[in-house]
Design a protein around this motif. Structure first.
Motif, mmCIF file in Angstrom:
data_model
loop_
_atom_site.group_PDB
_atom_site.id
_atom_site.type_symbol
_atom_site.label_atom_id
_atom_site.label_comp_id
_atom_site.label_asym_id
_atom_site.label_seq_id
_atom_site.Cartn_x
_atom_site.Cartn_y
_atom_site.Cartn_z
ATOM 1 N N VAL A 7 0.864 -1.177 0.000
ATOM 2 C CA VAL A 7 0.000 0.000 0.000
ATOM 3 C C VAL A 7 0.903 1.229 0.000
ATOM 4 C CG1 VAL A 7 -1.727 1.342 1.265
ATOM 5 C CG2 VAL A 7 -1.868 -1.158 1.248
ATOM 6 N N ASN A 8 0.687 2.094 -1.003
ATOM 7 C CA ASN A 8 1.476 3.326 -1.111
ATOM 8 C C ASN A 8 2.976 3.045 -1.048
ATOM 9 O OD1 ASN A 8 1.756 6.090 -1.462
ATOM 10 N ND2 ASN A 8 1.689 6.528 0.733
ATOM 11 N N SER A 57 -3.645 -4.781 8.323
ATOM 12 C CA SER A 57 -3.637 -3.336 8.119
ATOM 13 C C SER A 57 -3.948 -2.983 6.673
ATOM 14 C CB SER A 57 -2.274 -2.764 8.530
ATOM 15 O OG SER A 57 -2.174 -1.398 8.211
ATOM 16 N N GLU A 113 -7.678 -3.582 5.885
ATOM 17 C CA GLU A 113 -8.544 -2.586 6.534
ATOM 18 C C GLU A 113 -8.490 -1.245 5.817
ATOM 19 O OE1 GLU A 113 -7.272 -2.584 10.582
ATOM 20 O OE2 GLU A 113 -8.593 -4.255 11.152
ATOM 21 N N ILE A 114 -7.307 -0.850 5.379
ATOM 22 C CA ILE A 114 -7.174 0.409 4.646
ATOM 23 C C ILE A 114 -7.904 0.315 3.305
ATOM 24 C CG2 ILE A 114 -5.510 1.874 3.421
ATOM 25 C CD1 ILE A 114 -3.551 1.279 5.733
ATOM 26 N N THR A 115 -7.732 -0.803 2.624
ATOM 27 C CA THR A 115 -8.381 -0.999 1.327
ATOM 28 C C THR A 115 -9.899 -0.991 1.456
ATOM 29 O OG1 THR A 115 -6.497 -2.319 0.558
ATOM 30 C CG2 THR A 115 -8.554 -2.530 -0.668
ATOM 31 N N ARG A 130 -11.523 0.559 3.737
ATOM 32 C CA ARG A 130 -11.891 1.802 4.437
ATOM 33 C C ARG A 130 -12.413 1.535 5.851
ATOM 34 N NH1 ARG A 130 -14.163 1.756 -0.629
ATOM 35 N NH2 ARG A 130 -13.144 3.050 -2.199
ATOM 36 N N GLY A 146 -10.166 1.307 8.386
ATOM 37 C CA GLY A 146 -9.125 1.828 9.265
ATOM 38 C C GLY A 146 -8.094 2.563 8.447
ATOM 39 N N ASN A 147 -7.239 3.318 9.098
ATOM 40 C CA ASN A 147 -6.194 4.053 8.387
ATOM 41 C C ASN A 147 -4.834 3.913 9.040
ATOM 42 O OD1 ASN A 147 -6.529 5.636 10.644
ATOM 43 N ND2 ASN A 147 -7.549 7.314 9.573
ATOM 44 N N GLU A 148 -4.722 2.964 9.985
ATOM 45 C CA GLU A 148 -3.438 2.748 10.638
ATOM 46 C C GLU A 148 -2.554 1.872 9.762
ATOM 47 O OE1 GLU A 148 -1.538 1.201 14.865
ATOM 48 O OE2 GLU A 148 -3.684 0.985 14.474
ATOM 49 N N LYS A 149 -1.452 2.448 9.299
ATOM 50 C CA LYS A 149 -0.542 1.730 8.414
ATOM 51 C C LYS A 149 0.542 1.047 9.240
ATOM 52 C CE LYS A 149 -1.285 4.807 4.457
ATOM 53 N NZ LYS A 149 -0.670 5.704 3.462
ATOM 54 N N ASP A 179 -3.433 -1.094 -3.580
ATOM 55 C CA ASP A 179 -3.865 0.179 -4.158
ATOM 56 C C ASP A 179 -4.526 -0.046 -5.510
ATOM 57 O OD1 ASP A 179 -2.992 1.923 -2.102
ATOM 58 O OD2 ASP A 179 -0.933 1.794 -2.839
#
Length: 255
Positions: free
Chosen positions: A13-14, A22, A25-27, A29, A31-34, A61
């Protein structure tokens, strides 16, 4: 019985390698804790030094349609010091994207969204690329039926049963089956799902999601699947990768 293979997961991710939980969860949406585990290249070398034969690289991504980490992934594939075979997935929706990885030397590319977004193209690819392509079946239980998901597991698609029936006619050579409720959770593989898919096809199956301990790979091996993806369980250091590799060697010798 087919030799059981392990696919340690590199979730990007990024441009950074994150724990599976992690990254998912980011994918989605949620959570945003990387929670980073290192640079993608460093993690690839860690897997190789642990004895891995394969690496499963996921562009989270691209899967969710945000960005593209293909430059990093291709640099790993082309790195002359990386001897592992590579399985790449995430956001591959065109022949151009597929060819980019195949021409770089990728061992296998997994496609998913294309099955629903462009079925004619998917059918063509399965006929032309053969064993170089696997179909990723990311599955969610909705009511009493399993449904396929795409776009980083954010979009529900058709039923699992009807999709496999069609893919069998198209000549799919391998499936990568993941229960989206198991990804990154270390809450045991969905053996019921695996057995259902095994009834629908005699093609090789790789299981994804839920591995929590060594007994899980023993159970999966006994079902007849070809292998499994290892993510959160090794990212969280609950068990080191080399322990799973040693166990797989024992299982393969025993069978």
């Amino acid at each position: 019985m087919t030799e059981f293979s392990l696919y340690p997961s590199l979730d990007i991710v990024n441009k950074r390698a994150l724990t599976s939980k992690s990254a998912i969860e980011i994918t989605q949406r949620k959570g945003n804790e990387k929670k980073e585990i290192g640079s993608p290249l460093d993690i690839a070398f860690t897997y190789q030094n642990s004895g891995a034969d394969w690496i499963h690289i996921v562009d989270l991504d691209a899967a969710s349609g945000k960005k593209d980490n293909s430059d990093i992934i291709i640099s790993i594939i082309k790195n002359k010091n990386i001897k592992m075979k590579t399985q790449v997935c995430g956001g591959i929706r065109t022949i151009k994207q597929l060819d980019k990885y195949i021409n770089a030397g990728c061992s296998r590319v997994n496609i998913s969204s294309m099955v629903f977004d462009n079925p004619k193209l998917c059918e063509l690819i399965l006929k032309e690329y053969g064993d170089k392509v696997a179909i990723a079946l990311d599955v969610k239980l909705v009511g009493f039926n399993y449904q396929l998901t795409t776009q980083g597991w954010n979009k529900l698609q058709g039923s699992l049963c009807s999709t496999i029936e069609w893919l069998e006619q198209c000549g799919c050579t391998r499936y990568v089956v993941t229960d989206t409720n198991k990804g990154g959770m270390m809450n045991r593989p969905n053996i019921t799902l695996i057995n259902e898919v095994l009834k629908m096809t005699n093609k090789p199956i790789i299981s994804g999601g839920g591995i929590s301990n060594l007994s899980d790979i023993r159970t999966l091996k006994s079902t007849g699947v070809e292998g499994t993806i290892l993510g959160q369980v090794i990212h969280s250091n609950k068990l080191p990768l080399n322990k799973f590799i040693d166990e797989a060697k024992v299982l393969n010798y025993a069978y």
